[in-house]
Design a protein around this motif. Structure first.
Motif, short mmCIF file in Angstrom:
data_model
loop_
_atom_site.label_atom_id
_atom_site.label_comp_id
_atom_site.label_asym_id
_atom_site.label_seq_id
_atom_site.Cartn_x
_atom_site.Cartn_y
_atom_site.Cartn_z
N UNK A 176 0.82 -1.20 0.00
CA UNK A 176 0.00 0.00 0.00
C UNK A 176 0.85 1.26 0.00
N UNK A 177 0.33 2.30 -0.63
CA UNK A 177 0.97 3.61 -0.59
C UNK A 177 0.58 4.38 0.67
N UNK A 178 -0.24 3.77 1.50
CA UNK A 178 -0.71 4.43 2.72
C UNK A 178 0.17 4.02 3.90
N UNK A 179 0.89 4.97 4.43
CA UNK A 179 1.83 4.68 5.51
C UNK A 179 1.53 5.56 6.71
N UNK A 191 -2.51 -13.00 -2.95
CA UNK A 191 -2.63 -11.59 -3.33
C UNK A 191 -4.10 -11.20 -3.46
N UNK A 192 -4.51 -10.17 -2.72
CA UNK A 192 -5.89 -9.70 -2.75
C UNK A 192 -5.92 -8.18 -2.81
N UNK A 193 -6.81 -7.65 -3.66
CA UNK A 193 -7.00 -6.20 -3.74
C UNK A 193 -7.98 -5.78 -2.65
N UNK A 194 -7.57 -4.83 -1.83
CA UNK A 194 -8.40 -4.35 -0.72
C UNK A 194 -8.16 -2.86 -0.50
N UNK A 195 -9.16 -2.19 0.06
CA UNK A 195 -8.98 -0.79 0.46
C UNK A 195 -8.23 -0.75 1.79
N UNK A 196 -7.40 0.30 1.95
CA UNK A 196 -6.63 0.48 3.18
C UNK A 196 -7.20 1.67 3.95
N UNK A 252 -14.57 7.91 15.15
CA UNK A 252 -15.02 9.27 14.82
C UNK A 252 -14.98 9.49 13.30
N UNK A 253 -13.94 8.92 12.64
CA UNK A 253 -13.79 9.11 11.20
C UNK A 253 -12.79 8.10 10.66
N UNK A 254 -12.86 7.88 9.35
CA UNK A 254 -11.90 6.99 8.69
C UNK A 254 -11.65 7.51 7.28
N UNK A 255 -10.45 7.26 6.79
CA UNK A 255 -10.05 7.66 5.44
C UNK A 255 -9.52 6.42 4.73
N UNK A 256 -10.15 6.06 3.62
CA UNK A 256 -9.75 4.86 2.87
C UNK A 256 -8.96 5.25 1.64
N UNK A 257 -7.83 4.59 1.44
CA UNK A 257 -7.10 4.65 0.17
C UNK A 257 -7.51 3.40 -0.60
N UNK A 258 -8.18 3.60 -1.73
CA UNK A 258 -8.81 2.47 -2.43
C UNK A 258 -7.81 1.73 -3.31
N UNK A 259 -8.19 0.49 -3.65
CA UNK A 259 -7.44 -0.35 -4.59
C UNK A 259 -5.99 -0.58 -4.17
N UNK A 260 -5.82 -0.88 -2.88
CA UNK A 260 -4.50 -1.30 -2.39
C UNK A 260 -4.49 -2.83 -2.33
N UNK A 261 -3.51 -3.44 -1.67
CA UNK A 261 -3.41 -4.91 -1.74
C UNK A 261 -2.73 -5.48 -0.50
N UNK A 262 -2.89 -6.79 -0.34
CA UNK A 262 -2.17 -7.54 0.68
C UNK A 262 -1.76 -8.87 0.07
N UNK A 263 -0.73 -9.50 0.67
CA UNK A 263 -0.26 -10.78 0.13
C UNK A 263 0.55 -11.52 1.18
#
Length: 278
Positions: free
Chosen positions: A57-60, A103-108, A148-159
């Protein structure tokens, strides 16, 4: 398993560190026709790479607002593009070599349970918009979490990184890459043909030396030991009474916790990570 170095050796590229960085770099070098040696102080894949929650993921964490402030928009955009290209490269290799690595495509998701965290996420949302990152703003998660809130980065992945990398190692061996374990690098001799010096005094000479260890093994330039420190966190694989809805989740409040699913002997478990410290 691989032997230790017992003599002086020469190659085009000497790579120090046998985790995902070293193996992926070796793969890129062999694609360009270069002769490669990899050394690792312990065993391949048994450091950070073997003990990660393995999100591609590009979300760090809450990161991009601060990154834009520190290095500017053009460089922050390059950082996003590099991470996205890496994700695409992994997906392409999985397909090309038919690698069974879960490998699975998932939102982060980043989430917070605190009002102060909402302010951070809103700043991060603005940064995502400026950088053109696909995102979704949420005020609830699809499971029982009082947020309270969440921010999703879509089309990320795990493996499963070890299944993925073992397949790459097979390819490296076919291409003639020499791999050595239980071989600790302690110094670099600079020059037109630089050399890695091992703890046993052997010299591994190459055109290029690439440091791919978690903590830089060579400190002749940056005085890294004065500026960085290793950190450690923990993970538990748990069978849960309710399934974790699709997605990867990281709390931004302290102490931070992450959640993602994994397959273990045909059963789905939840990897619960966090409690990091120096």
């Amino acid at each position: 398993s691989f032997p230790a170095v017992h003599e002086d050796l020469t190659a085009d590229v000497i790579i120090v560190g046998g985790g995902i960085t070293g193996i992926a770099t070796a793969f890129e070098m062999t694609e360009r026709g270069l002769d490669v040696i990899i050394i690792d102080a312990d065993q391949l894949l048994q450091g950070t790479t073997g003990h990660t929650t393995a999100k591609i993921t590009s979300q760090h964490d809450v990161y991009y607002h601060e990154l834009i402030q520190q290095i500017g928009m053009p460089k922050a955009r390059l950082y996003v593009e590099a991470n996205e290209k890496a994700k695409e490269l992994i997906q392409a290799r999985v397909k090309e070599y038919d690698i069974d690595c879960q490998l699975e495509i998932k939102d982060a998701y980043l989430y917070t349970k605190e009002e102060s965290g909402v302010k951070k996420l809103k700043k991060e949302l603005d940064a995502y918009k400026q950088l053109g990152i696909d995102r979704e703003w949420k005020t609830a998660l699809p499971f029982d979490a009082d947020i309270k809130a969440a921010l999703a980065m879509t089309q990320q992945a795990q493996f499963h990184p070890l299944h993925y990398l073992n397949a790459l190692i097979d390819q490296l061996l076919e291409r003639g890459v020499r791999i050595y374990e239980q071989t600790t690098a302690v110094d670099v001799k600079e020059g037109n043909r630089p050399a890695v010096v091992t703890q046993d005094g052997h010299h591994l000479t190459g055109r290029y030396i690439i440091s791919c260890s978690h903590f830089p093994f060579y400190d002749g330039k940056g005085l890294y030991f004065t500026r960085i420190h290793p950190e450690q966190s923990y993970v538990v694989a748990a069978k849960t009474t309710k399934p974790l809805p699709d997605g990867m989740y990281l709390g931004i409040d302290q102490p931070a916790h992450s959640l993602r699913t994994a397959e273990w002997h045909g059963e789905e478990v939840v990897l619960i990570g966090g409690e990091g410290h120096k």
